[in-house]
Design a protein around this motif. Structure first.
Motif, PDB file in Angstrom:
ATOM      1  N   ASP A  70       0.831  -1.195   0.000  1.00  0.00           N
ATOM      2  CA  ASP A  70       0.000   0.000   0.000  1.00  0.00           C
ATOM      3  C   ASP A  70       0.875   1.259   0.000  1.00  0.00           C
ATOM      4  O   ASP A  70       0.660   2.174  -0.789  1.00  0.00           O
ATOM      5  CB  ASP A  70      -0.915  -0.003   1.224  1.00  0.00           C
ATOM      6  N   GLU A  71       1.882   1.289   0.851  1.00  0.00           N
ATOM      7  CA  GLU A  71       2.755   2.463   0.965  1.00  0.00           C
ATOM      8  C   GLU A  71       3.478   2.771  -0.350  1.00  0.00           C
ATOM      9  O   GLU A  71       3.624   3.927  -0.735  1.00  0.00           O
ATOM     10  CB  GLU A  71       3.781   2.233   2.075  1.00  0.00           C
ATOM     11  N   TYR A  72       3.914   1.715  -1.054  1.00  0.00           N
ATOM     12  CA  TYR A  72       4.693   1.908  -2.278  1.00  0.00           C
ATOM     13  C   TYR A  72       3.873   1.729  -3.555  1.00  0.00           C
ATOM     14  O   TYR A  72       4.424   1.694  -4.648  1.00  0.00           O
ATOM     15  CB  TYR A  72       5.904   0.977  -2.272  1.00  0.00           C
ATOM     16  N   ASN A  73       2.557   1.595  -3.418  1.00  0.00           N
ATOM     17  CA  ASN A  73       1.651   1.476  -4.570  1.00  0.00           C
ATOM     18  C   ASN A  73       2.039   0.329  -5.496  1.00  0.00           C
ATOM     19  O   ASN A  73       2.282   0.519  -6.683  1.00  0.00           O
ATOM     20  CB  ASN A  73       1.575   2.797  -5.338  1.00  0.00           C
ATOM     21  N   LEU A  74       2.062  -0.861  -4.934  1.00  0.00           N
ATOM     22  CA  LEU A  74       2.414  -2.065  -5.677  1.00  0.00           C
ATOM     23  C   LEU A  74       1.271  -3.071  -5.635  1.00  0.00           C
ATOM     24  O   LEU A  74       0.668  -3.294  -4.590  1.00  0.00           O
ATOM     25  CB  LEU A  74       3.641  -2.743  -5.063  1.00  0.00           C
ATOM     26  N   ILE A  75       1.001  -3.687  -6.764  1.00  0.00           N
ATOM     27  CA  ILE A  75       0.132  -4.863  -6.804  1.00  0.00           C
ATOM     28  C   ILE A  75       1.029  -6.052  -6.499  1.00  0.00           C
ATOM     29  O   ILE A  75       2.114  -6.177  -7.066  1.00  0.00           O
ATOM     30  CB  ILE A  75      -0.511  -5.023  -8.196  1.00  0.00           C
ATOM     31  N   VAL A  76       0.595  -6.930  -5.595  1.00  0.00           N
ATOM     32  CA  VAL A  76       1.381  -8.121  -5.265  1.00  0.00           C
ATOM     33  C   VAL A  76       0.521  -9.350  -5.535  1.00  0.00           C
ATOM     34  O   VAL A  76      -0.619  -9.440  -5.079  1.00  0.00           O
ATOM     35  CB  VAL A  76       1.859  -8.109  -3.806  1.00  0.00           C
ATOM     36  N   VAL A  77       1.101 -10.287  -6.296  1.00  0.00           N
ATOM     37  CA  VAL A  77       0.420 -11.526  -6.660  1.00  0.00           C
ATOM     38  C   VAL A  77       1.165 -12.699  -6.028  1.00  0.00           C
ATOM     39  O   VAL A  77       2.391 -12.800  -6.151  1.00  0.00           O
ATOM     40  CB  VAL A  77       0.379 -11.709  -8.196  1.00  0.00           C
ATOM     41  N   ALA A  78       0.433 -13.562  -5.346  1.00  0.00           N
ATOM     42  CA  ALA A  78       1.003 -14.750  -4.718  1.00  0.00           C
ATOM     43  C   ALA A  78       0.225 -15.974  -5.201  1.00  0.00           C
ATOM     44  O   ALA A  78      -0.856 -16.263  -4.695  1.00  0.00           O
ATOM     45  CB  ALA A  78       0.939 -14.635  -3.198  1.00  0.00           C
ATOM     46  N   PRO A  79       0.750 -16.691  -6.201  1.00  0.00           N
ATOM     47  CA  PRO A  79       0.042 -17.875  -6.687  1.00  0.00           C
ATOM     48  C   PRO A  79       0.245 -19.079  -5.783  1.00  0.00           C
ATOM     49  O   PRO A  79       1.174 -19.099  -4.957  1.00  0.00           O
ATOM     50  CB  PRO A  79       0.712 -18.131  -8.046  1.00  0.00           C
ATOM     51  N   ASP A  80      -0.624 -20.054  -5.922  1.00  0.00           N
ATOM     52  CA  ASP A  80      -0.398 -21.347  -5.282  1.00  0.00           C
ATOM     53  C   ASP A  80       0.909 -21.903  -5.843  1.00  0.00           C
ATOM     54  O   ASP A  80       1.326 -21.568  -6.950  1.00  0.00           O
ATOM     55  CB  ASP A  80      -1.570 -22.294  -5.584  1.00  0.00           C
ATOM     56  N   THR A  81       1.563 -22.759  -5.092  1.00  0.00           N
ATOM     57  CA  THR A  81       2.890 -23.254  -5.485  1.00  0.00           C
ATOM     58  C   THR A  81       2.856 -24.434  -6.441  1.00  0.00           C
ATOM     59  O   THR A  81       3.892 -24.840  -6.946  1.00  0.00           O
ATOM     60  CB  THR A  81       3.684 -23.695  -4.242  1.00  0.00           C
ATOM     61  N   SER A  82       1.688 -24.983  -6.681  1.00  0.00           N
ATOM     62  CA  SER A  82       1.632 -26.245  -7.415  1.00  0.00           C
ATOM     63  C   SER A  82       0.217 -26.510  -7.925  1.00  0.00           C
ATOM     64  O   SER A  82      -0.744 -26.032  -7.335  1.00  0.00           O
ATOM     65  CB  SER A  82       2.033 -27.372  -6.463  1.00  0.00           C
ATOM     66  N   PRO A  83       0.096 -27.298  -8.996  1.00  0.00           N
ATOM     67  CA  PRO A  83      -1.231 -27.772  -9.393  1.00  0.00           C
ATOM     68  C   PRO A  83      -1.812 -28.654  -8.282  1.00  0.00           C
ATOM     69  O   PRO A  83      -1.062 -29.327  -7.580  1.00  0.00           O
ATOM     70  CB  PRO A  83      -0.971 -28.609 -10.647  1.00  0.00           C
ATOM     71  N   ARG A  84      -3.126 -28.628  -8.150  1.00  0.00           N
ATOM     72  CA  ARG A  84      -3.786 -29.446  -7.131  1.00  0.00           C
ATOM     73  C   ARG A  84      -5.105 -29.986  -7.687  1.00  0.00           C
ATOM     74  O   ARG A  84      -5.634 -29.463  -8.641  1.00  0.00           O
ATOM     75  CB  ARG A  84      -4.075 -28.631  -5.877  1.00  0.00           C
ATOM     76  N   GLY A  85      -5.612 -31.012  -7.047  1.00  0.00           N
ATOM     77  CA  GLY A  85      -6.903 -31.569  -7.424  1.00  0.00           C
ATOM     78  C   GLY A  85      -6.836 -33.069  -7.622  1.00  0.00           C
ATOM     79  O   GLY A  85      -5.756 -33.659  -7.712  1.00  0.00           O
ATOM     80  N   GLU A  86      -8.008 -33.680  -7.709  1.00  0.00           N
ATOM     81  CA  GLU A  86      -8.090 -35.135  -7.817  1.00  0.00           C
ATOM     82  C   GLU A  86      -7.445 -35.683  -9.084  1.00  0.00           C
ATOM     83  O   GLU A  86      -6.903 -36.777  -9.089  1.00  0.00           O
ATOM     84  CB  GLU A  86      -9.545 -35.584  -7.738  1.00  0.00           C
ATOM     85  N   SER A  87      -7.493 -34.920 -10.175  1.00  0.00           N
ATOM     86  CA  SER A  87      -6.934 -35.408 -11.443  1.00  0.00           C
ATOM     87  C   SER A  87      -5.436 -35.147 -11.578  1.00  0.00           C
ATOM     88  O   SER A  87      -4.814 -35.584 -12.533  1.00  0.00           O
ATOM     89  CB  SER A  87      -7.664 -34.745 -12.613  1.00  0.00           C
ATOM     90  N   VAL A  88      -4.845 -34.467 -10.607  1.00  0.00           N
ATOM     91  CA  VAL A  88      -3.430 -34.099 -10.663  1.00  0.00           C
ATOM     92  C   VAL A  88      -2.596 -35.150  -9.942  1.00  0.00           C
ATOM     93  O   VAL A  88      -2.902 -35.534  -8.810  1.00  0.00           O
ATOM     94  CB  VAL A  88      -3.207 -32.706 -10.019  1.00  0.00           C
ATOM     95  N   ALA A  89      -1.527 -35.615 -10.596  1.00  0.00           N
ATOM     96  CA  ALA A  89      -0.641 -36.617  -9.997  1.00  0.00           C
ATOM     97  C   ALA A  89      -0.091 -36.109  -8.673  1.00  0.00           C
ATOM     98  O   ALA A  89       0.185 -34.921  -8.510  1.00  0.00           O
ATOM     99  CB  ALA A  89       0.508 -36.935 -10.948  1.00  0.00           C
TER     100      ALA A  89
END
Length: 152
Positions: A70-89
């Motif tokens: 907020d102070e430096y006017n930045l958008i920050v994106v933090a994705p999940d680290t890995s694919p997930r779900g029943e169909s994912v190995a």
């Protein structure tokens, strides 16, 4: 894309989004912090990559970074680290499979059909963010526990 959560924090919004990833062939989540200044201007983006076993929640919950974004006017994106779900190995080992946090493209099955994390982080996710959010085109990447010494 589907907005899953939004919370006011400092002078902005912490949001969680879900979308289908063509690279990973599954649903993915990412967190994004949008300072209120993003309502009136395009802002630079920082991509945060968490390490082993983390989700998009780890950094946004534990770090308090939103104050500085907020102070430096930045958008920050933090994705999940890995694919997930029943169909994912997956694998029984905690450091392989879903949640492992390897930002590489797998070349062998059963991993190759979902684990294309380099392409996701380098290409697909930034294109998605630039399409749907007020980004300036300036972007950078940072993270923790991406290999090497962890300060022991």
């Amino acid at each position: 894309m589907n907005l899953i959560q939004t919370h006011r924090i400092f002078n902005g919004e912490q949001q969680i989004w879900q979308h289908f990833s063509d690279c990973l062939n599954c649903e993915m989540k990412f967190a994004i912090y949008l300072p209120d200044t993003a309502k009136n201007q395009k802002l630079p983006v920082l991509y945060w990559l968490s390490g082993l076993t983390c989700t998009e929640q780890n950094f946004i919950t534990k770090s308090g970074y939103q104050r500085y974004a907020d102070e430096y006017n930045l958008i920050v994106v933090a994705p999940d680290t890995s694919p997930r779900g029943e169909s994912v190995a997956d694998d029984d080992a905690y450091d392989l499979g879903q949640g492992a946090g390897f930002y590489v493209n797998a070349t062998q099955e059963p991993w190759a059909s979902h684990y294309q994390m380099y392409d996701y982080i380098a290409t697909e996710l930034p294109a998605l963010i630039n399409e749907h959010f007020p980004t300036s085109g300036t972007q950078s990447i940072f993270g923790y526990s991406m290999g090497g010494d962890t300060g022991r």
